[in-house]
Enzyme design. Structure first.
Site, mmCIF file in Angstrom:
data_model
loop_
_atom_site.group_PDB
_atom_site.id
_atom_site.type_symbol
_atom_site.label_atom_id
_atom_site.label_comp_id
_atom_site.label_asym_id
_atom_site.label_seq_id
_atom_site.Cartn_x
_atom_site.Cartn_y
_atom_site.Cartn_z
ATOM 1 C CG ASP A 23 16.500 91.799 16.062
ATOM 2 O OD1 ASP A 23 16.096 91.447 17.186
ATOM 3 O OD2 ASP A 23 17.070 91.011 15.269
ATOM 4 C CG ASP B 259 15.179 88.985 21.561
ATOM 5 O OD1 ASP B 259 14.782 88.624 20.441
ATOM 6 O OD2 ASP B 259 14.984 88.323 22.596
#
Length: 265
Positions: free
Chosen positions: A205, A207
């Protein structure tokens, strides 16, 4: 019992045949789970899920000392350590791998040495990851066509919570590349024992707060697991390629020598 150790979940070995599971007792308590031992490319490999096979142990509660000691008790001298992480830089994308060469420790209260006295070690940590295994990981990823960053710094946070937007923006401004929860003290404990260790970070992902993009929304554990499971096959491919490329001769590496030099007296 084993030459090579791999940290990871049960998905890394559940498809293998002729797996032997062992419980290992250590002076530091029990490791995270039973250790599975299997043969891959003629090499004996030990697999240990650092969070337990049902992911019941959060990062701050992992018994890192017991996990590393158990590997050493089984004869492991080289460790491949995949982990999931969040990207802190816009050019590092979910699904890519980062072969770590540095970490920044932002944890607290974790048992992070085997030597609390009277025997004292001052282990060198300028370059905390095995350069030989790092090079092998990069070469193996390139051979498989996996998008990989050949180096990177992970800031290790305490967990189990994720970062605030302010913290994430701070990490990005510092130039750190990824954020995770498990590389410390795992990497440094392996170094104290003279074990070769490489951290392979799978980006799951962006952040929260990276490059100031609030439209992405905060990271969620559901998204982390979704991207991880999408890429678990490539993680396995990379690990198997590395194991196949490791020589069968005894390891001659600076990592073991560094542990010897750290002893006082």
């Amino acid at each position: 019992m084993a030459e090579i150790g791999v940290f990871g979940g049960s998905g890394f070995y559940s498809f293998l045949s002729e797996v032997e599971e062992r419980r290992v007792h250590t002076p530091y308590g029990p490791p995270s789970d039973r250790i599975a031992i299997a043969e891959i490319e003629g090499r004996s490999v030990a697999f240990l899920p650092r969070h337990g096979r049902d992911h019941s142990i959060p990062a701050h509660a992992v018994n890192y000392r017991a996990n590393l000691w158990a590997f050493k008790e089984l004869g492991v001298r080289q460790i491949i350590a995949p982990c999931s992480c969040g990207s802190l830089q816009a050019e590092i994308h979910p699904g890519e791998f980062v072969i770590l060469d540095q970490f920044v420790d932002r944890t607290r209260g974790r048992a992070d040495t085997f030597f609390d006295g009277p025997e004292t070690h001052h282990i060198g940590a300028a370059d905390p990851y095995c350069p030989r295994l790092r090079s092998l990981a990069v070469d193996s990823a390139n051979a498989l066509g996996i998008a990989v960053k050949p180096s990177g710094t992970m800031v290790v946070i305490q967990g189990p919570r994720f970062s605030t937007r302010a913290e994430s923006a701070w990490f990005t401004r510092e130039g750190w590349h990824v954020v995770g929860m498990t590389q410390y003290p795992e990497a440094i404990l392996a170094r104290e024992l003279g074990l070769c260790y490489t951290g392979i970070a799978l980006v799951t992902d962006y952040d929260v707060g990276v490059v100031g993009d609030t439209e992405r929304g905060p990271v969620s554990i559901e998204e982390v697991f979704r991207v991880f499971h999408q890429n678990v096959g490539r993680v396995k491919e990379l690990i198997f390629r590395m194991i196949a490329s490791l020589g069968s001769e005894p390891v001659l590496c600076e990592c073991e020598e560094e542990a010897r030099r750290a002893i006082l007296g």
